[in-house]
Design a protein around this motif. Structure first.
Motif, PDB file in Angstrom:
ATOM      1  N   ALA A   4       0.869  -1.288   0.062  1.00  0.00           N
ATOM      2  CA  ALA A   4      -0.229  -0.075   0.004  1.00  0.00           C
ATOM      3  C   ALA A   4       0.867   1.290   0.002  1.00  0.00           C
ATOM      4  CB  ALA A   4      -0.832  -0.059   1.254  1.00  0.00           C
ATOM      5  N   ALA A   5       0.463   2.414  -0.856  1.00  0.00           N
ATOM      6  CA  ALA A   5       1.219   3.555  -1.034  1.00  0.00           C
ATOM      7  C   ALA A   5       0.841   4.445   0.506  1.00  0.00           C
ATOM      8  CB  ALA A   5       0.693   4.277  -2.117  1.00  0.00           C
ATOM      9  N   ARG A   6       1.841   4.762   1.065  1.00  0.00           N
ATOM     10  CA  ARG A   6       1.689   5.718   2.172  1.00  0.00           C
ATOM     11  C   ARG A   6       2.129   7.024   1.974  1.00  0.00           C
ATOM     12  NH1 ARG A   6       0.549   2.028   6.213  1.00  0.00           N
ATOM     13  NH2 ARG A   6       1.330   0.091   5.890  1.00  0.00           N
ATOM     14  N   PRO A   7       1.414   8.202   2.578  1.00  0.00           N
ATOM     15  CA  PRO A   7       1.927   9.463   2.650  1.00  0.00           C
ATOM     16  C   PRO A   7       3.384   9.787   3.005  1.00  0.00           C
ATOM     17  CG  PRO A   7       0.323   9.507   4.132  1.00  0.00           C
ATOM     18  CD  PRO A   7       0.478   8.169   3.489  1.00  0.00           C
ATOM     19  N   SER A   8       4.086  10.619   2.468  1.00  0.00           N
ATOM     20  CA  SER A   8       5.213  10.976   3.089  1.00  0.00           C
ATOM     21  C   SER A   8       5.146  11.556   4.484  1.00  0.00           C
ATOM     22  CB  SER A   8       6.115  12.428   2.311  1.00  0.00           C
ATOM     23  OG  SER A   8       5.142  13.445   2.296  1.00  0.00           O
ATOM     24  N   PRO A   9       6.450  11.544   5.295  1.00  0.00           N
ATOM     25  CA  PRO A   9       6.141  11.963   6.611  1.00  0.00           C
ATOM     26  C   PRO A   9       5.825  13.442   6.978  1.00  0.00           C
ATOM     27  CG  PRO A   9       8.226  10.727   6.228  1.00  0.00           C
ATOM     28  CD  PRO A   9       7.391  10.835   5.092  1.00  0.00           C
ATOM     29  N   ALA A  10       6.160  14.265   5.874  1.00  0.00           N
ATOM     30  CA  ALA A  10       5.533  15.667   5.944  1.00  0.00           C
ATOM     31  C   ALA A  10       4.428  15.823   5.553  1.00  0.00           C
ATOM     32  CB  ALA A  10       6.492  16.541   5.017  1.00  0.00           C
ATOM     33  N   ALA A  11       3.686  15.031   4.574  1.00  0.00           N
ATOM     34  CA  ALA A  11       2.318  15.337   4.252  1.00  0.00           C
ATOM     35  C   ALA A  11       1.506  14.610   5.622  1.00  0.00           C
ATOM     36  CB  ALA A  11       1.838  14.557   3.098  1.00  0.00           C
ATOM     37  N   GLU A  12       2.074  13.658   6.205  1.00  0.00           N
ATOM     38  CA  GLU A  12       1.246  12.974   7.228  1.00  0.00           C
ATOM     39  C   GLU A  12       1.383  13.820   8.634  1.00  0.00           C
ATOM     40  OE1 GLU A  12       0.983   8.528   9.413  1.00  0.00           O
ATOM     41  OE2 GLU A  12       2.720   8.979   8.212  1.00  0.00           O
ATOM     42  N   ALA A  13       2.371  14.574   8.757  1.00  0.00           N
ATOM     43  CA  ALA A  13       2.310  15.699   9.756  1.00  0.00           C
ATOM     44  C   ALA A  13       1.508  16.608   9.545  1.00  0.00           C
ATOM     45  CB  ALA A  13       3.691  16.103   9.958  1.00  0.00           C
ATOM     46  N   THR A  14       1.348  17.224   8.208  1.00  0.00           N
ATOM     47  CA  THR A  14       0.356  18.061   8.164  1.00  0.00           C
ATOM     48  C   THR A  14      -1.083  17.949   7.996  1.00  0.00           C
ATOM     49  OG1 THR A  14       2.092  18.986   6.381  1.00  0.00           O
ATOM     50  CG2 THR A  14      -0.345  19.728   5.980  1.00  0.00           C
ATOM     51  N   ALA A  15      -1.348  16.649   7.742  1.00  0.00           N
ATOM     52  CA  ALA A  15      -2.642  16.126   7.818  1.00  0.00           C
ATOM     53  C   ALA A  15      -2.970  15.984   9.397  1.00  0.00           C
ATOM     54  CB  ALA A  15      -2.733  14.849   7.103  1.00  0.00           C
ATOM     55  N   LYS A  16      -2.126  15.550  10.199  1.00  0.00           N
ATOM     56  CA  LYS A  16      -2.541  15.423  11.592  1.00  0.00           C
ATOM     57  C   LYS A  16      -2.627  16.697  12.246  1.00  0.00           C
ATOM     58  CE  LYS A  16       0.104  11.259  12.574  1.00  0.00           C
ATOM     59  NZ  LYS A  16       1.187  10.425  13.400  1.00  0.00           N
ATOM     60  N   LYS A  17      -1.953  17.946  11.890  1.00  0.00           N
ATOM     61  CA  LYS A  17      -2.229  19.335  12.372  1.00  0.00           C
ATOM     62  C   LYS A  17      -3.430  19.515  12.065  1.00  0.00           C
ATOM     63  CE  LYS A  17       2.665  20.828  12.493  1.00  0.00           C
ATOM     64  NZ  LYS A  17       3.665  21.655  11.979  1.00  0.00           N
ATOM     65  N   ARG A  18      -4.094  19.363  10.593  1.00  0.00           N
ATOM     66  CA  ARG A  18      -5.345  19.848  10.143  1.00  0.00           C
ATOM     67  C   ARG A  18      -6.178  19.228  11.118  1.00  0.00           C
ATOM     68  NH1 ARG A  18      -4.333  19.497   3.745  1.00  0.00           N
ATOM     69  NH2 ARG A  18      -3.206  21.422   3.725  1.00  0.00           N
ATOM     70  N   ALA A  19      -6.336  17.803  11.186  1.00  0.00           N
ATOM     71  CA  ALA A  19      -7.026  16.999  11.919  1.00  0.00           C
ATOM     72  C   ALA A  19      -7.241  17.687  13.397  1.00  0.00           C
ATOM     73  CB  ALA A  19      -6.865  15.546  12.053  1.00  0.00           C
ATOM     74  N   SER A  20      -6.222  17.908  14.193  1.00  0.00           N
ATOM     75  CA  SER A  20      -5.990  18.388  15.360  1.00  0.00           C
ATOM     76  C   SER A  20      -6.750  20.003  15.427  1.00  0.00           C
ATOM     77  CB  SER A  20      -4.689  18.556  15.755  1.00  0.00           C
ATOM     78  OG  SER A  20      -4.642  19.205  17.197  1.00  0.00           O
ATOM     79  N   LYS A  21      -6.360  20.855  14.474  1.00  0.00           N
ATOM     80  CA  LYS A  21      -7.297  22.055  14.501  1.00  0.00           C
ATOM     81  C   LYS A  21      -8.569  21.900  14.254  1.00  0.00           C
ATOM     82  CE  LYS A  21      -3.249  24.807  12.873  1.00  0.00           C
ATOM     83  NZ  LYS A  21      -2.724  25.415  11.647  1.00  0.00           N
ATOM     84  N   ALA A  22      -9.166  20.794  13.460  1.00  0.00           N
ATOM     85  CA  ALA A  22     -10.727  20.797  13.112  1.00  0.00           C
ATOM     86  C   ALA A  22     -11.276  20.286  14.456  1.00  0.00           C
ATOM     87  CB  ALA A  22     -10.785  19.718  12.129  1.00  0.00           C
ATOM     88  N   LYS A  23     -10.423  19.337  15.312  1.00  0.00           N
ATOM     89  CA  LYS A  23     -11.072  18.774  16.448  1.00  0.00           C
ATOM     90  C   LYS A  23     -11.263  20.076  17.697  1.00  0.00           C
ATOM     91  CE  LYS A  23     -10.298  15.169  19.784  1.00  0.00           C
ATOM     92  NZ  LYS A  23      -9.458  14.336  20.556  1.00  0.00           N
ATOM     93  N   VAL A  24     -10.186  20.856  17.548  1.00  0.00           N
ATOM     94  CA  VAL A  24     -10.363  22.028  18.530  1.00  0.00           C
ATOM     95  C   VAL A  24     -11.199  22.939  18.130  1.00  0.00           C
ATOM     96  CG1 VAL A  24      -9.127  24.091  19.244  1.00  0.00           C
ATOM     97  CG2 VAL A  24      -7.808  21.814  19.117  1.00  0.00           C
ATOM     98  N   SER A  25     -11.682  23.087  17.029  1.00  0.00           N
ATOM     99  CA  SER A  25     -12.789  24.095  16.483  1.00  0.00           C
ATOM    100  C   SER A  25     -13.905  23.511  16.830  1.00  0.00           C
ATOM    101  CB  SER A  25     -12.609  24.279  14.860  1.00  0.00           C
ATOM    102  OG  SER A  25     -11.312  24.948  14.636  1.00  0.00           O
ATOM    103  N   ALA A  26     -14.127  22.290  16.632  1.00  0.00           N
ATOM    104  CA  ALA A  26     -15.537  21.584  17.021  1.00  0.00           C
ATOM    105  C   ALA A  26     -16.102  21.569  18.349  1.00  0.00           C
ATOM    106  CB  ALA A  26     -15.474  20.014  16.345  1.00  0.00           C
TER     107      ALA A  26
END
Length: 457
Positions: free
Chosen positions: A434-456
């Motif tokens: 399975a293809a996986r995202p690069s470490p940088a892209a994965e870190a960015t996705a985690k930050k976005r998910a964290s911000k979305a959770k805080v906003s919610a």
């Protein structure tokens, strides 16, 4: 309308629900069956599943397909409150909930009985479920595929050594069927001979198969010895750590496959539930299959099958009780349905009585035994008797036809020896590629998910 809740969908539970559907009048009662599995398993066929003679799915009876008027809940019962007539149900996903009843039928069945022998819990496989039978078949076939390209030595011997613990019907049938499978497979493995394979059965008692005569049991031992399958009587398993088998006789051997068939015990989930149990953990019952305690009959509570201590009125039971086998479980389930229906209509229940008619065992393709009183059939005639009896005893005509079709296909094309062991880890192949995202892209996705959770929040 009375509510009937059946705990357990094995032989006794399935047949109780099946017969209640046919005996109850419209709107006379509702029936709910609760079991963590969505099917009942015809366990006498598990050795043949392990040997590739029967397709695994053909030995199970789906509850929802064959119980048309029963509410089926695929979950575990984790509590019984008989004072308030409720059972607590815990599904695999989601929160627990309660189901009300007027009558509760405890048919939770039995599980494999083990002893605190070092290594057994870590390396052994049982022969109580269809999943275990499939795992045994796949491992044995895979072991032969691997060993075929190995030089002679301890590692190859380990792969080609099979140890079965327990000399009752389940153990002997499993042992003989696996021996038959390997002997058949050797035709496809020119690198191996029968002397390269090693089969050992460990039995603590001085005989095997107590349900048949001593003469018949001796015939079985001689037949297996001729097939280079060895039985160790008066021998106990001392240790199985990391597959190193240590016996009470001082012998030792290495194996990759240990199959444990040394008895069963009642489901332990009933402990602390308020259901009256006897010293062995079985539900206390009287001969009409109603549960009893020190004060007499527990109104609205019934039991049957392997989980129940039902008096054997024929006088043939061990300790005065019906032995835990399919013969009794099926008949008790049907009898319980009749008695429960009678009670709903204000009639008296009748005692369960069944005299054991005999025993049949399959010992591989073309070999079997039948024991009826002092009369015995061995060899090919015993094999025909075994398949004839169990072919008819298999629940539901749809399932009977599937099993008989497997036997006919084997007659023409041989047993199915395909191993699909990888199905036990279905995502392994997908994950590897399975293809996986690069470490940088994965870190960015985690930050976005964290911000979305805080906003919610």
């Amino acid at each position: 309308m009375s509510n009937i809740v059946i705990i357990g969908g094995g032989y006794a539970g399935f047949y109780a629900a099946f017969k209640l559907e046919r005996q109850l009048r419209k709107n006379e009662a509702s029936v709910t069956l609760i079991d963590p599995l969505p099917y009942m398993t015809y366990q006498p066929f598990l050795p043949e599943v392990a040997a590739g003679s029967i397709e695994a799915r053909h030995v199970v009876v789906p509850h929802r397909r064959h119980l048309k008027r029963t509410r089926v809940i695929t979950a575990r019962v984790t509590g019984i409150d008989h004072a308030n007539k409720q059972v607590t149900v815990t599904p695999e996903f989601g929160d627990p909930f309660t189901v009300d009843y007027d009558h509760v039928v405890v048919t939770a069945g039995a599980v494999t009985r083990t002893f605190p022998i070092p290594g057994v819990a870590d390396v052994a496989i049982g022969m109580k479920t269809v999943e275990e039978a499939v795992a045994v078949r796949d491992r044995l076939i895979d072991n032969m595929n691997i060993a075929a390209h190995m030089p002679p030595g301890p590692e190859r011997d380990r792969l080609l050594t099979v140890v079965v613990v327990g000399g009752g019907f389940a153990g002997i049938e499993t042992f003989a069927e696996l021996r038959g499978l390997v002997s058949d497979l050797l035709r496809r493995f020119p690198e191996l001979t029968i002397s390269d394979t090693h089969f050992h059965l460990i039995e603590a008692m001085d005989r095997i198969m107590p349900e048949v005569s001593l003469k018949t049991s001796h015939w079985v031992i001689k037949n297996l010895e001729k097939r280079e399958a060895h039985i160790h009587l008066n021998t106990q398993l001392v240790s199985a750590v990391d597959g190193r088998i240590e016996l009470s006789t001082g012998e030792s051997l290495e194996t990759n496959l240990v199959v444990w068939t040394a008895g069963v015990k009642a489901q332990s989930m009933l402990g602390g539930s308020g259901v009256p149990l006897e010293e062995r953990g079985r539900v206390r019952a009287q001969a009409d299959l109603r549960v009893i305690d020190d004060n007499g009959v527990v109104e609205g509570m019934w039991t049957s099958g392997d989980v129940a201590a039902v008096p054997d009125l024929s006088g043939g039971g061990v300790g005065g009780y019906c032995v835990p086998n399919a013969q009794h479980a099926v008949r008790q389930g049907k009898h319980l349905a009749k008695n429960l229906t009678a009670v709903l209509r204000g009639e008296e229940p009748k005692d369960y009585f069944h005299k054991n008619l005999g025993a049949v065992a399959g010992l591989g393709v073309g070999v079997g035994v039948l024991q009826v009183g002092n009369f015995a059939l061995t060899g090919f005639l015993g094999f025909l008797a075994h398949r004839g009896y169990h072919g008819l005893a298999m629940p539901m005509w749809e399932r009977k036809v599937r099993v008989v079709s497997d036997w006919l296909l084997q007659l023409f094309w041989g047993r199915d020896v395909a191993s699909i062991r990888a199905v036990q880890k279905p995502r392994e192949f997908f994950e590897e590629f399975a293809a996986r995202p690069s470490p940088a892209a994965e870190a960015t996705a985690k930050k976005r998910a964290s911000k979305a959770k805080v906003s919610a929040n």
